[in-house]
Design a protein around this motif. Sequence first.
Motif, PDB file in Angstrom:
ATOM      1  N   ASP A  95       0.817  -1.208   0.000  1.00 37.75           N
ATOM      2  CA  ASP A  95       0.000   0.000   0.000  1.00 37.75           C
ATOM      3  C   ASP A  95       0.853   1.262   0.000  1.00 37.75           C
ATOM      4  OD1 ASP A  95      -2.946  -0.719   0.251  1.00 37.75           O
ATOM      5  OD2 ASP A  95      -2.059  -1.990   1.782  1.00 37.75           O
ATOM      6  N   VAL A  96       2.106   1.155   0.452  1.00 38.26           N
ATOM      7  CA  VAL A  96       3.031   2.283   0.490  1.00 38.26           C
ATOM      8  C   VAL A  96       4.343   1.789  -0.107  1.00 38.26           C
ATOM      9  CG1 VAL A  96       4.127   4.037   1.932  1.00 38.26           C
ATOM     10  CG2 VAL A  96       1.941   3.042   2.637  1.00 38.26           C
ATOM     11  N   TYR A  97       4.718   2.318  -1.269  1.00 36.37           N
ATOM     12  CA  TYR A  97       5.896   1.758  -1.940  1.00 36.37           C
ATOM     13  C   TYR A  97       6.458   2.713  -2.983  1.00 36.37           C
ATOM     14  CZ  TYR A  97       2.423   0.562  -5.568  1.00 36.37           C
ATOM     15  OH  TYR A  97       1.430   0.620  -6.514  1.00 36.37           O
ATOM     16  N   GLY A  98       7.666   2.391  -3.431  1.00 40.59           N
ATOM     17  CA  GLY A  98       8.314   3.160  -4.478  1.00 40.59           C
ATOM     18  C   GLY A  98       8.716   2.263  -5.622  1.00 40.59           C
ATOM     19  N   VAL A  99       8.736   2.829  -6.833  1.00 45.50           N
ATOM     20  CA  VAL A  99       9.116   2.097  -8.037  1.00 45.50           C
ATOM     21  C   VAL A  99      10.118   2.947  -8.805  1.00 45.50           C
ATOM     22  CG1 VAL A  99       8.286   0.916 -10.104  1.00 45.50           C
ATOM     23  CG2 VAL A  99       6.769   1.159  -8.126  1.00 45.50           C
ATOM     24  N   ASP A 100      11.289   2.397  -9.082  1.00 45.12           N
ATOM     25  CA  ASP A 100      12.297   3.087  -9.890  1.00 45.12           C
ATOM     26  C   ASP A 100      12.133   2.653 -11.341  1.00 45.12           C
ATOM     27  OD1 ASP A 100      13.194   4.112  -7.531  1.00 45.12           O
ATOM     28  OD2 ASP A 100      15.027   2.928  -7.433  1.00 45.12           O
ATOM     29  N   VAL A 101      11.942   3.623 -12.234  1.00 43.98           N
ATOM     30  CA  VAL A 101      11.616   3.331 -13.622  1.00 43.98           C
ATOM     31  C   VAL A 101      12.562   4.076 -14.555  1.00 43.98           C
ATOM     32  CG1 VAL A 101       9.796   3.355 -15.370  1.00 43.98           C
ATOM     33  CG2 VAL A 101       9.195   3.052 -12.968  1.00 43.98           C
ATOM     34  N   LEU A 102      12.990   3.399 -15.620  1.00 48.91           N
ATOM     35  CA  LEU A 102      13.760   4.013 -16.698  1.00 48.91           C
ATOM     36  C   LEU A 102      12.927   4.017 -17.969  1.00 48.91           C
ATOM     37  CD1 LEU A 102      17.242   2.250 -16.279  1.00 48.91           C
ATOM     38  CD2 LEU A 102      16.557   4.489 -15.390  1.00 48.91           C
ATOM     39  N   ASP A 103      13.243   4.955 -18.846  1.00 52.43           N
ATOM     40  CA  ASP A 103      12.644   4.966 -20.182  1.00 52.43           C
ATOM     41  C   ASP A 103      13.416   3.973 -21.029  1.00 52.43           C
ATOM     42  OD1 ASP A 103      11.732   5.436 -22.754  1.00 52.43           O
ATOM     43  OD2 ASP A 103      11.563   7.603 -22.460  1.00 52.43           O
ATOM     44  N   ALA A 104      12.786   2.872 -21.400  1.00 58.61           N
ATOM     45  CA  ALA A 104      13.458   1.811 -22.145  1.00 58.61           C
ATOM     46  C   ALA A 104      13.472   2.086 -23.647  1.00 58.61           C
ATOM     47  CB  ALA A 104      12.779   0.471 -21.877  1.00 58.61           C
ATOM     48  N   GLY A 105      13.004   3.246 -24.038  1.00 54.49           N
ATOM     49  CA  GLY A 105      12.961   3.590 -25.455  1.00 54.49           C
ATOM     50  C   GLY A 105      11.535   3.622 -25.954  1.00 54.49           C
ATOM     51  N   GLY A 106      11.222   4.684 -26.681  1.00 51.08           N
ATOM     52  CA  GLY A 106       9.861   4.812 -27.191  1.00 51.08           C
ATOM     53  C   GLY A 106       8.834   5.064 -26.115  1.00 51.08           C
ATOM     54  N   GLY A 107       9.289   5.493 -24.926  1.00 55.56           N
ATOM     55  CA  GLY A 107       8.364   5.767 -23.839  1.00 55.56           C
ATOM     56  C   GLY A 107       7.946   4.562 -23.035  1.00 55.56           C
ATOM     57  N   ALA A 108       8.490   3.377 -23.360  1.00 49.52           N
ATOM     58  CA  ALA A 108       8.137   2.166 -22.615  1.00 49.52           C
ATOM     59  C   ALA A 108       8.832   2.172 -21.254  1.00 49.52           C
ATOM     60  CB  ALA A 108       8.541   0.924 -23.403  1.00 49.52           C
ATOM     61  N   PRO A 109       8.106   1.838 -20.174  1.00 50.38           N
ATOM     62  CA  PRO A 109       8.730   1.831 -18.846  1.00 50.38           C
ATOM     63  C   PRO A 109       9.530   0.553 -18.610  1.00 50.38           C
ATOM     64  CG  PRO A 109       6.437   1.195 -18.663  1.00 50.38           C
ATOM     65  CD  PRO A 109       6.672   1.515 -20.119  1.00 50.38           C
TER      66      PRO A 109
END
Length: 302
Positions: free
Chosen positions: A220-234
Amino acid sequence: MRVCLVTADPGHPLLAAVTGLLTPEHRVETLDPGAAGPGPGLSSLADVYLLKARTPRALALAALLEEHGAPVLNSAAATARCQDRVAMAEVARAAGLPFAATRAVATVGELAAAGAPGGPLVLKSRFSRRGDLVARADSAVRLRELAADWAEEPVVVQDFTPNSGWDHKLWVVDGQLFAALRRSELAPDGRGPTLPLPSAELPAAWTAAALRVGEVFGLDVYGVDVLDAGGGAPLIVDINAFPGIRGQAGAPEALAALALRTAANGRTDARTDARTDARTSAPTDTRTNIPGERKVPQVSEK
């Protein structure tokens, strides 16, 4: 209501803000898992516990509180799923989340002994904790440098994904999304400032992936580290249970409201219970983290 913060640092900005919102109408207490004795406070349970600490001792304490009927956010089992990055990747990818391919290596020393990598690699400590290893290695020389300080460290390896050098930090509190840009620690100049990023500006696929993480991991309480993998895909590269969420307007209010609603219900939110029960493939026995049965290293709060 009695709200108990399971933490060694009640002055953390997020927790301090929540405390300010809840008092004096409600009672906010602190339980330091490092100082607590066997079965602390079990004779008079709080209405809800916020599990900010993620040490093995904290997880064992949270599991004990749950066994006695106390609601804990996040649950001990859900928090444990985010400590071992091997299990984290397996659960995420099995659920179809766009999580980076992650493979385990016994130690940094073993990886260095194997010679030059086939391409740029990202090495991370297998067990998430403050001060853990997160580094890029492009050569055998760099691997040997890392092995000099981290020879016995269990690690996971991810292929380096070319990117802008900025990490997208996404945080979720009770289904509410918050976001920021933070200069990556893998960038040539190292970690830099954190910049605001309105969550409304995120692509729909990014928002959907971040919210799906909560459903898959029972958080319910969390973090997600995301990169742009190209073309806007997470591309998700890490998940953290109960992160700091500093400087995010509305996050303390969302957390305070979640705590009170959970306390009023007298148990963890039913949707969290359902999510947790659905993941039989994930490691859930937090008793393996009881001090004296050292299965993972001691970790501190982020």
